[in-house]
Design an enzyme around this catalytic site. Structure first.
Site, PDB file in Angstrom:
ATOM      1  N   ASP A  53       0.855  -1.190   0.000  1.00 49.96           N
ATOM      2  CA  ASP A  53       0.000   0.000   0.000  1.00 49.96           C
ATOM      3  C   ASP A  53       0.891   1.240   0.000  1.00 49.96           C
ATOM      4  OD1 ASP A  53      -1.757   2.061   0.460  1.00 49.96           O
ATOM      5  OD2 ASP A  53      -2.642   1.208   2.276  1.00 49.96           O
ATOM      6  N   MET A  54       0.809   2.042  -1.057  1.00 45.01           N
ATOM      7  CA  MET A  54       1.691   3.212  -1.179  1.00 45.01           C
ATOM      8  C   MET A  54       1.399   4.269  -0.121  1.00 45.01           C
ATOM      9  SD  MET A  54       0.172   4.956  -4.648  1.00 45.01           S
ATOM     10  CE  MET A  54      -1.585   5.334  -4.814  1.00 45.01           C
ATOM     11  N   HIS A  89      -2.483  11.987 -10.569  1.00 42.42           N
ATOM     12  CA  HIS A  89      -3.713  12.625 -11.068  1.00 42.42           C
ATOM     13  C   HIS A  89      -4.969  11.881 -10.618  1.00 42.42           C
ATOM     14  CE1 HIS A  89      -4.365  10.305 -15.134  1.00 42.42           C
ATOM     15  NE2 HIS A  89      -4.101   9.491 -14.145  1.00 42.42           N
TER      16      HIS A  89
END
Length: 352
Positions: free
Chosen positions: A239-240, A257
């Site tokens: 999980d970033m 984005h």
């Protein structure tokens, strides 16, 4: 006396009417393109080896004789939009253009999966609910129409998740074409982690071009769990927002984005941790759009603003340079450099 609107000349009114009609019926642009992809017409012309006549095309498509005229109408409209070239000799024939060459399945650069994914009713149909979405306090557009966030929807729908990953991989191949000429991005690096790297399309190109560079593809566990690496390519699930594997550089391609400014700050701070561990001072490389309405050509600006509306429906956004700069400073980065990459994408390098 002829009626008018606010004293407008009739010529102005009719010009405005044409603009309105163009946008009212613009969905036919997308749907006719989807039709060509579903009918496999680019491949049919490619396999024919030369411009294909209408009679040969409808024979291969096996359409009823009553629909031959409709095929001609669709091909004429697609040609007008730049997807085919009409050759008129003994019989009207159709040739590929650069745009339709990008729709030939099996070619190195094929965007047919992108057409299928984006124009699937699951995604495109959601845009009928823009009004409802605008009045919802916290929900994304897809939260309104699908009952969950987009990423949760992908997790629960493996078939569409595959379609989405195929679409992202097809788009990555075009970006990779541009990256081949960006050796400076990878000079001096021993390791790089591609955050949100999907199935590894970009990382594989990097590994092939720079065989001494260690590449890590970092994505959600369900994306990478069944993927196998190679000598200098590994897949890591995680999980970033929690942690990112340490490396000399982090690559964020089409990632930021997707997210709000608040979420982007969380991601960028984790990226900074990943490239500054053990006393190192690496960099973060971002591939995304930079809106510049003053300098960009009108068509480029239109694409960027179109994508900005699209990303708003995910709670993301496209950003101008000032908006990017604000994020970088708040995340603790000292300076940045923006370089053009493709027609509407930029390469941004940021340093802690």
């Amino acid at each position: 006396m002829a009626s008018s609107i606010n004293g407008r000349k009739p010529s102005e009114i009719f010009k405005a009417q044409a603009l309105l009609y163009k946008h009212i019926y613009a969905f036919i642009d997308s749907m006719s393109l989807k039709w060509a992809v579903e009918m496999n017409i680019p491949n049919i012309i490619q396999n024919h080896g030369k411009p294909i006549s209408l009679s040969n095309l409808v024979s291969i498509l096996q359409v009823p004789s009553s629909k031959i005229g409709n095929v001609r109408r669709l091909m004429r409209y697609l040609a007008h939009n730049g997807f085919f070239e009409i050759i008129t000799k003994e019989e009207e024939s159709y040739a590929l253009t650069v745009a339709s060459e990008l729709l030939v399945r099996g070619s190195d650069l094929c965007l047919a999966p992108m057409v299928e994914c984006v124009l699937d009713p699951t995604l495109s149909g959601s845009y009928h609910e823009l009004k409802k979405w605008i009045y919802e306090e916290d929900l994304t557009l897809f939260g309104v129409t699908l009952g969950s966030g987009f990423w949760d929807f992908l997790d629960k729908n493996p078939e569409y998740n595959t379609s989405f990953n195929d679409a992202m991989a097809s788009d990555s191949k075009l970006i990779n074409l541009a990256l081949r000429d960006c050796d400076f991005v990878f000079d001096g690096l021993e390791s790089i982690v591609d955050v949100g790297g999907g199935t590894g399309t970009t990382a594989k190109i990097i590994c092939e071009t720079f065989p001494k560079l260690k590449c890590i593809v970092f994505d959600r566990p369900q994306v990478v769990e069944n993927l196998s690496g190679s000598n200098n390519l590994t897949y890591v699930g995680g999980d970033m927002f929690t942690s990112i594997p340490n490396a000399d550089a982090v690559l964020l391609k089409y990632i930021l984005h997707n997210w709000t400014d608040k979420d982007c700050l969380r991601i960028l701070k984790k990226c900074k941790e990943a490239v500054t561990n053990d006393g190192k001072r690496g960099k973060v490389t971002i591939i995304d759009m930079v809106i510049d309405e003053k300098k960009d050509e009108n068509q480029v600006t239109q694409i960027k603003l179109l994508m900005d509306v699209n990303m708003a429906c995910l709670n993301g956004k496209e950003r101008n340079e000032e908006e990017w700069k604000k994020l970088f400073i708040e995340a603790g980065f000292q300076h940045y450099k923006i370089s053009p990459l493709t027609g509407f994408l930029s390469l941004i390098e940021i340093y802690p």
